[in-house]
Write a protein that holds these residues in place. Structure first.
Motif, PDB file in Angstrom:
ATOM      1  N   PHE A 186     -12.336 -16.471  31.469  1.00 12.01           N
ATOM      2  CA  PHE A 186     -12.792 -15.620  30.177  1.00 12.01           C
ATOM      3  C   PHE A 186     -12.803 -16.415  28.933  1.00 12.01           C
ATOM      4  CE2 PHE A 186     -11.042 -12.562  33.098  1.00 12.01           C
ATOM      5  CZ  PHE A 186     -12.259 -11.772  33.466  1.00 12.01           C
ATOM      6  N   PHE A 187     -12.893 -17.805  29.180  1.00  9.99           N
ATOM      7  CA  PHE A 187     -13.041 -18.999  27.964  1.00  9.99           C
ATOM      8  C   PHE A 187     -14.307 -18.384  27.310  1.00  9.99           C
ATOM      9  CE2 PHE A 187     -15.489 -22.762  27.239  1.00  9.99           C
ATOM     10  CZ  PHE A 187     -15.036 -23.080  25.867  1.00  9.99           C
ATOM     11  N   ASN A 188     -14.362 -18.334  25.894  1.00  5.54           N
ATOM     12  CA  ASN A 188     -15.394 -17.901  25.314  1.00  5.54           C
ATOM     13  C   ASN A 188     -15.929 -19.016  24.188  1.00  5.54           C
ATOM     14  OD1 ASN A 188     -13.320 -16.787  23.844  1.00  5.54           O
ATOM     15  ND2 ASN A 188     -14.826 -15.798  22.318  1.00  5.54           N
ATOM     16  N   VAL A 189     -17.091 -19.024  23.804  1.00  5.24           N
ATOM     17  CA  VAL A 189     -17.772 -19.935  22.868  1.00  5.24           C
ATOM     18  C   VAL A 189     -17.716 -19.509  21.406  1.00  5.24           C
ATOM     19  CG1 VAL A 189     -19.542 -21.300  22.306  1.00  5.24           C
ATOM     20  CG2 VAL A 189     -19.113 -21.064  24.760  1.00  5.24           C
ATOM     21  N   PRO A 192     -18.595 -25.174  17.644  1.00  3.04           N
ATOM     22  CA  PRO A 192     -19.391 -26.100  18.393  1.00  3.04           C
ATOM     23  C   PRO A 192     -18.556 -26.942  19.429  1.00  3.04           C
ATOM     24  CG  PRO A 192     -20.047 -25.913  15.978  1.00  3.04           C
ATOM     25  CD  PRO A 192     -18.727 -25.061  16.382  1.00  3.04           C
ATOM     26  N   GLU A 193     -17.415 -26.941  19.196  1.00  7.42           N
ATOM     27  CA  GLU A 193     -16.420 -27.598  20.145  1.00  7.42           C
ATOM     28  C   GLU A 193     -16.467 -26.840  21.555  1.00  7.42           C
ATOM     29  OE1 GLU A 193     -15.767 -29.240  16.220  1.00  7.42           O
ATOM     30  OE2 GLU A 193     -15.642 -27.091  16.760  1.00  7.42           O
ATOM     31  N   ASP A 194     -16.337 -25.520  21.319  1.00  9.39           N
ATOM     32  CA  ASP A 194     -16.150 -24.563  22.423  1.00  9.39           C
ATOM     33  C   ASP A 194     -17.495 -24.925  23.217  1.00  9.39           C
ATOM     34  OD1 ASP A 194     -13.900 -23.574  21.917  1.00  9.39           O
ATOM     35  OD2 ASP A 194     -14.622 -21.903  20.854  1.00  9.39           O
ATOM     36  N   LEU A 195     -18.603 -24.888  22.700  1.00 10.31           N
ATOM     37  CA  LEU A 195     -20.068 -25.250  23.327  1.00 10.31           C
ATOM     38  C   LEU A 195     -20.045 -26.526  24.039  1.00 10.31           C
ATOM     39  CD1 LEU A 195     -22.728 -23.744  23.961  1.00 10.31           C
ATOM     40  CD2 LEU A 195     -23.516 -25.071  21.864  1.00 10.31           C
ATOM     41  N   ALA A 196     -19.485 -27.630  23.439  1.00 11.88           N
ATOM     42  CA  ALA A 196     -19.469 -28.826  24.123  1.00 11.88           C
ATOM     43  C   ALA A 196     -18.345 -28.603  25.363  1.00 11.88           C
ATOM     44  CB  ALA A 196     -18.628 -29.947  22.996  1.00 11.88           C
TER      45      ALA A 196
END
Length: 206
Positions: A186-189, A192-196
């Motif tokens: 359930f890691f969510n974005v 921008p670091e999360d998207l990477a």
């Protein structure tokens, strides 16, 4: 037994990503939202998107776009309510919700939520991950919701309720607990670091 219908919750403001639609950010060969659709669509009878603003920006998805019926961006429960109203119009009795910024949620989400609700004889079941130190950590945007609760939810939102678990606890929500290994499904974005990180995780996601 008929599958539940699904609602993807994309009604937030995405302030930590600079605003706009997080779900339309590129990921892999598509977008965050396309990853979510690919995971949820096989698990449900029909699928809709909860999003506010101009719906034509999503017209290439071929999904119904349902705005919040409660004004003011009051949180994910408003999206759940829109999904419940849509489900009722189709004669469906249950809705599975998923967040538009969480591209790795389990492919057996609906099955596990349905089983948890059935076992507990509860009208609601929420996904959770099992933290070894803190115990089950609920994921309140990932749930099964009984359509019969839609007027109760509408009344609660109109009365000022905003916290998901405050309402779900009132109805004795069950939990479907998922393993957080090898990473939290359930890691969510949110940044921008999360998207990477999501891009890096695509190779290992199952």
């Amino acid at each position: 037994m008929t599958k539940p219908v699904g609602i993807i919750l994309a009604g937030g403001l995405a302030t930590r990503m600079g605003g706009g639609d997080k779900g339309l950010l590129p990921l892999g060969g598509g977008t965050l939202l396309s990853q979510v659709i690919d995971r949820l669509a096989p698990q449900v009878e029909a699928l809709a998107l909860n999003a506010n603003g101009d719906p034509t920006r999503f017209e290439n998805l071929g999904l119904p776009v349902l705005p919040d019926s409660i004004d003011g961006y009051v949180g994910p429960l408003a999206g759940v309510l829109s999904g419940l109203d849509w489900a009722a119009s189709r004669g469906a009795t249950q809705v599975i919700s998923a967040a538009a910024d969480t591209p790795f949620f389990p492919r057996d989400l609906a099955e596990r939520l349905t089983q948890a609700a059935t076992d507990a004889q509860s009208p609601i079941a929420l996904a959770a991950t099992n933290d070894p130190e803190r115990g089950p950590m609920r994921q309140p945007t990932f749930g099964l919701w009984d359509v019969a609760l839609r007027q109760d939810l509408r009344n609660a939102l109109q009365g000022g309720l905003r916290k998901v678990v405050q309402w779900t606890d009132k109805h004795g929500a069950a939990m479907a607990i998922f393993d957080p290994a090898p990473f939290d499904p359930f890691f969510n974005v949110n940044t921008p670091e999360d998207l990477a990180r999501a891009q890096n995780l695509l190779e290992t996601a199952t």
